[in-house]
Design a protein around this motif. Structure first.
Motif, PDB file in Angstrom:
ATOM      1  N   ALA A  58       0.829  -1.203   0.000  1.00  0.00           N
ATOM      2  CA  ALA A  58       0.000   0.000   0.000  1.00  0.00           C
ATOM      3  C   ALA A  58       0.866   1.257   0.000  1.00  0.00           C
ATOM      4  O   ALA A  58       0.575   2.230  -0.713  1.00  0.00           O
ATOM      5  N   ALA A  59       1.949   1.240   0.769  1.00  0.00           N
ATOM      6  CA  ALA A  59       2.850   2.394   0.831  1.00  0.00           C
ATOM      7  C   ALA A  59       3.536   2.624  -0.512  1.00  0.00           C
ATOM      8  O   ALA A  59       3.679   3.764  -0.970  1.00  0.00           O
ATOM      9  N   LEU A  60       3.932   1.539  -1.157  1.00  0.00           N
ATOM     10  CA  LEU A  60       4.574   1.660  -2.472  1.00  0.00           C
ATOM     11  C   LEU A  60       3.578   2.187  -3.504  1.00  0.00           C
ATOM     12  O   LEU A  60       3.920   3.008  -4.356  1.00  0.00           O
ATOM     13  N   TYR A  61       2.352   1.714  -3.416  1.00  0.00           N
ATOM     14  CA  TYR A  61       1.318   2.155  -4.354  1.00  0.00           C
ATOM     15  C   TYR A  61       1.041   3.655  -4.203  1.00  0.00           C
ATOM     16  O   TYR A  61       0.770   4.361  -5.173  1.00  0.00           O
ATOM     17  N   LYS A  62       1.133   4.127  -2.938  1.00  0.00           N
ATOM     18  CA  LYS A  62       0.862   5.541  -2.667  1.00  0.00           C
ATOM     19  C   LYS A  62       2.055   6.443  -2.973  1.00  0.00           C
ATOM     20  O   LYS A  62       1.971   7.652  -2.809  1.00  0.00           O
TER      21      LYS A  62
ATOM     22  N   GLN B 284      13.921   5.245   3.490  1.00  0.00           N
ATOM     23  CA  GLN B 284      13.548   6.044   4.647  1.00  0.00           C
ATOM     24  C   GLN B 284      12.068   6.394   4.622  1.00  0.00           C
ATOM     25  O   GLN B 284      11.392   6.395   5.663  1.00  0.00           O
ATOM     26  N   ALA B 285      11.553   6.696   3.448  1.00  0.00           N
ATOM     27  CA  ALA B 285      10.133   7.026   3.335  1.00  0.00           C
ATOM     28  C   ALA B 285       9.266   5.843   3.744  1.00  0.00           C
ATOM     29  O   ALA B 285       8.266   6.008   4.457  1.00  0.00           O
ATOM     30  N   LEU B 286       9.657   4.654   3.310  1.00  0.00           N
ATOM     31  CA  LEU B 286       8.899   3.471   3.668  1.00  0.00           C
ATOM     32  C   LEU B 286       9.024   3.185   5.164  1.00  0.00           C
ATOM     33  O   LEU B 286       8.045   2.792   5.818  1.00  0.00           O
ATOM     34  N   ALA B 287      10.206   3.414   5.715  1.00  0.00           N
ATOM     35  CA  ALA B 287      10.405   3.242   7.160  1.00  0.00           C
ATOM     36  C   ALA B 287       9.502   4.190   7.935  1.00  0.00           C
ATOM     37  O   ALA B 287       8.887   3.804   8.936  1.00  0.00           O
TER      38      ALA B 287
END
Length: 233
Positions: free
Chosen positions: A185-189, A195-198
């Protein structure tokens, strides 16, 4: 009252066989029914009781709820008075076998348990020293007992290490699988850096398998395990 259930077994072998797990759950569920507690989550550590509660991965997750934590028996938290005192400063502790006990009473029980453990260790130490003395004096039977005990301890250590490693690896895989939807979901957004994913995972209170916060390094390991990559621009 909302509570978090906590279970602890000392070895991977016990966990794999279910030894002690079901009994602990039964104690906790029975107390919850009697006291009107609502169990919102259950966590289980496979770790020695000598490890401070705050240093156990699953206990760290249990503490993150900020709710009272219930264990089947006092020794599932710890047999160490100092450890118990530290834990009770952080969270309200409940014990299923004595659900109405307050912190003062639990502290006393912990002190008695620690004293009994000290007595047991001393009795074992005295018995082993007496056995060694008989062996040194030429007692064939005592020599044989020492050899059998040494062999059993060596086999036990090797077996425990292997089982605990397998159990730990399996739990890590399960934890990673639970995180997969959040990562996707985070990658899709649009999360495009480690760092952003963390930051996304930390913001949702999704901890690592060890109960810590995410960093670029741990996120990279997670992505490799899940076989996912950032979306190409």
């Amino acid at each position: 009252m909302d509570v978090v259930a906590y279970i602890r077994v000392s070895t991977g072998k016990q966990e794999a066989s279910g030894l002690g797990l079901e009994a602990q759950l039964d104690y906790i569920q029975t107390a919850a029914n009697q006291q009107g507690w609502n169990i919102v989550a259950t966590y289980s550590d496979t770790i020695s009781g000598s490890v401070a509660p705050e240093e156990r991965p699953q206990m760290a997750l249990a503490l993150s709820h900020g709710l009272p934590i219930v264990a089947a028996k006092l020794d599932r938290f710890s047999r160490d008075v100092e450890h118990m005192a530290g834990l009770m400063k952080r969270v309200q502790v409940k014990v299923a076998t004595m659900p109405t006990a307050d912190n003062f009473q639990l502290h006393l029980f912990a002190a008695l348990a620690e004293q009994e453990r000290t007595f047991i260790r001393q009795r074992v130490k005295d018995a082993l020293e007496a056995l060694q003395a008989r062996a040194d004096n030429g007692c064939v039977e005592s020599v044989a007992k020492i050899e059998r005990r040494t062999e059993a301890l060596q086999k036990g250590r090797k077996g425990n290490v292997l089982v605990m490693s397998e159990v730990k690896a399996e739990k890590v895989k399960e934890h990673q699988a639970k995180l997969a939807p959040f990562v996707m979901a985070a990658l899709y957004k649009g999360a495009s850096t480690l760092q952003a994913l963390a930051d996304v995972l930390n913001a949702q209170a999704l901890f690592t398998s060890r109960g810590g916060e995410w960093s670029p390094t741990t996120v990279r390991r997670l992505m490799l395990a899940l076989d996912v990559t950032f979306k190409k621009a």
